[in-house]
Design an enzyme around this catalytic site. Structure first.
Site, mmCIF file in Angstrom:
data_model
loop_
_atom_site.group_PDB
_atom_site.id
_atom_site.type_symbol
_atom_site.label_atom_id
_atom_site.label_comp_id
_atom_site.label_asym_id
_atom_site.label_seq_id
_atom_site.Cartn_x
_atom_site.Cartn_y
_atom_site.Cartn_z
ATOM 1 N N ASN A 87 0.829 -1.235 0.360
ATOM 2 C CA ASN A 87 0.003 -0.044 -0.005
ATOM 3 C C ASN A 87 0.933 1.276 -0.119
ATOM 4 O OD1 ASN A 87 -1.721 2.110 0.475
ATOM 5 N ND2 ASN A 87 -2.498 1.406 2.572
ATOM 6 N N LYS B 11 0.060 4.076 -0.354
ATOM 7 C CA LYS B 11 -0.703 5.219 0.030
ATOM 8 C C LYS B 11 -0.581 6.548 -0.559
ATOM 9 C CE LYS B 11 -0.478 3.298 4.663
ATOM 10 N NZ LYS B 11 -0.566 3.428 6.048
ATOM 11 N N HIS C 264 -9.878 0.833 4.578
ATOM 12 C CA HIS C 264 -8.479 0.973 5.380
ATOM 13 C C HIS C 264 -8.738 1.952 6.572
ATOM 14 C CE1 HIS C 264 -4.455 2.299 6.331
ATOM 15 N NE2 HIS C 264 -3.893 1.081 5.764
ATOM 16 N N GLU D 164 -7.377 4.541 7.472
ATOM 17 C CA GLU D 164 -7.151 6.004 7.349
ATOM 18 C C GLU D 164 -8.297 6.232 6.628
ATOM 19 O OE1 GLU D 164 -3.258 5.508 5.403
ATOM 20 O OE2 GLU D 164 -2.405 4.976 7.293
ATOM 21 N N GLU E 171 -5.875 -5.409 10.506
ATOM 22 C CA GLU E 171 -4.618 -4.595 10.642
ATOM 23 C C GLU E 171 -5.234 -3.629 11.905
ATOM 24 O OE1 GLU E 171 -2.671 -3.134 6.976
ATOM 25 O OE2 GLU E 171 -4.541 -2.082 6.965
ATOM 26 N N GLY F 243 1.878 2.018 11.166
ATOM 27 C CA GLY F 243 2.715 2.806 11.186
ATOM 28 C C GLY F 243 3.370 3.302 12.404
ATOM 29 N N SER G 37 2.906 -2.247 10.571
ATOM 30 C CA SER G 37 4.130 -2.181 10.987
ATOM 31 C C SER G 37 5.053 -3.477 10.587
ATOM 32 C CB SER G 37 4.439 -1.800 12.564
ATOM 33 O OG SER G 37 4.171 -0.465 12.699
ATOM 34 N N GLY H 255 2.709 -1.190 4.311
ATOM 35 C CA GLY H 255 2.827 0.073 4.070
ATOM 36 C C GLY H 255 4.186 0.924 3.924
#
Ligand code: PGA
Length: 242
Positions: A7, A9, A87, A89, A159, A165, A201, A222
């Site tokens: 991903n 992003k 996701h 986010e 996730e 992150g 992560s 990510g």
């Protein structure tokens, strides 16, 4: 075959993307199902024989007055075969709820695109020991409109929001338990085995222990997918391990 979703992003401009493609060319092992998800802008640029491309989002309608949105129908017309949906986010920053995600999931499948549906608990939900409840709710809501014959075309990415992150990951035991829990819920309802990925992560230090977990079908990456050399090393580690 293990699946690895990258991903990217909202990172990289055109030049960065070209550089990324140059550096990864000829190095992605065909023994892995690698799906790279760049911004919409670069989906065509990323077309490759070595990996698949996926979008990071889409809308729930086919076409119409939805300024700024992209539909599964449009994605299919440029041969995009995967899309990440739900996701954290998108849920948090863009206020997407379970209902909207469910509508996107069904529209995506109707257009022969495979959804990669992200679910996971927040820190406070985890602290309140609500992980199981949250996972079950997000999972069943996202699958609300689908039939059992669609299960084979769906990926669930577990996730935990607090792991994205941050450099923190759940214990291996916890990941394994949740992956099994997700499979069990789907099995009980649809009598099918759903593919489950872990994301949050993942890096070159922890990939080997995660990819060898029992029942895991792959990973969603990510940050560690942004550096082309690092990403190739990570893929090589997976190949060495499995
Ligand atoms: P991360 O992101 O690997 O940087 O934690 C994963 C994700 O957001 O899907």
């Amino acid at each position: 075959m293990k699946t690895v979703v990258a991903n990217l992003k909202m990172n990289m401009n055109l030049e960065d993307c070209k550089n990324y493609l140059d550096k990864t060319k000829g190095k992605i092992d065909t023994g892995l199902n690698v799906i790279i998800c760049p911004s919409f802008l670069y989906l065509n640029l990323f077309k490759s024989d070595e990996f698949k491309v996926g979008a990071q989002n889409c809308y729930k309608q086919k076409e119409g007055s939805f300024t700024g949105e992209v539909s599964p129908y449009q994605l299919k017309s440029i041969n995009v075969d995967y899309v990440i949906l739900g996701h954290s986010e998108r849920r948090k920053i863009f206020n997407e709820n379970d209902k909207l995600i469910a509508e996107k999931v069904i529209e995506t499948l109707k257009n022969n695109i495979k959804p990669i549906i992200c679910i996971g608990e927040t820190t406070s939900e985890r602290d309140l020991k609500k992980t199981d409840i949250v996972i079950k709710k997000q999972l069943l809501e996202a699958l609300k409109y689908i039939d059992s014959d669609m299960i084979n075309d769906i990926f669930i990415a577990y996730e935990p929001v607090w792991a994205i992150g941050t450099g923190n990951i759940p214990s291996l035991n916890d990941i394994e338990e949740i992956v099994n829990y997700i499979k069990e819920i789907v099995n009980n309802k649809y009598n099918k085995n759903i593919k489950v990925l872990y994301g949050g992560s993942i890096n070159n230090e922890n990939i080997q222990e995660i990819i060898t977990l029992n029942n895991i079908d792959g990973v969603l990456i990510g940050n560690a997918s942004l550096n082309p050399d690092g990403f190739i090393k990570l893929l090589d580690q997976i190949i060495e391990t499995i």
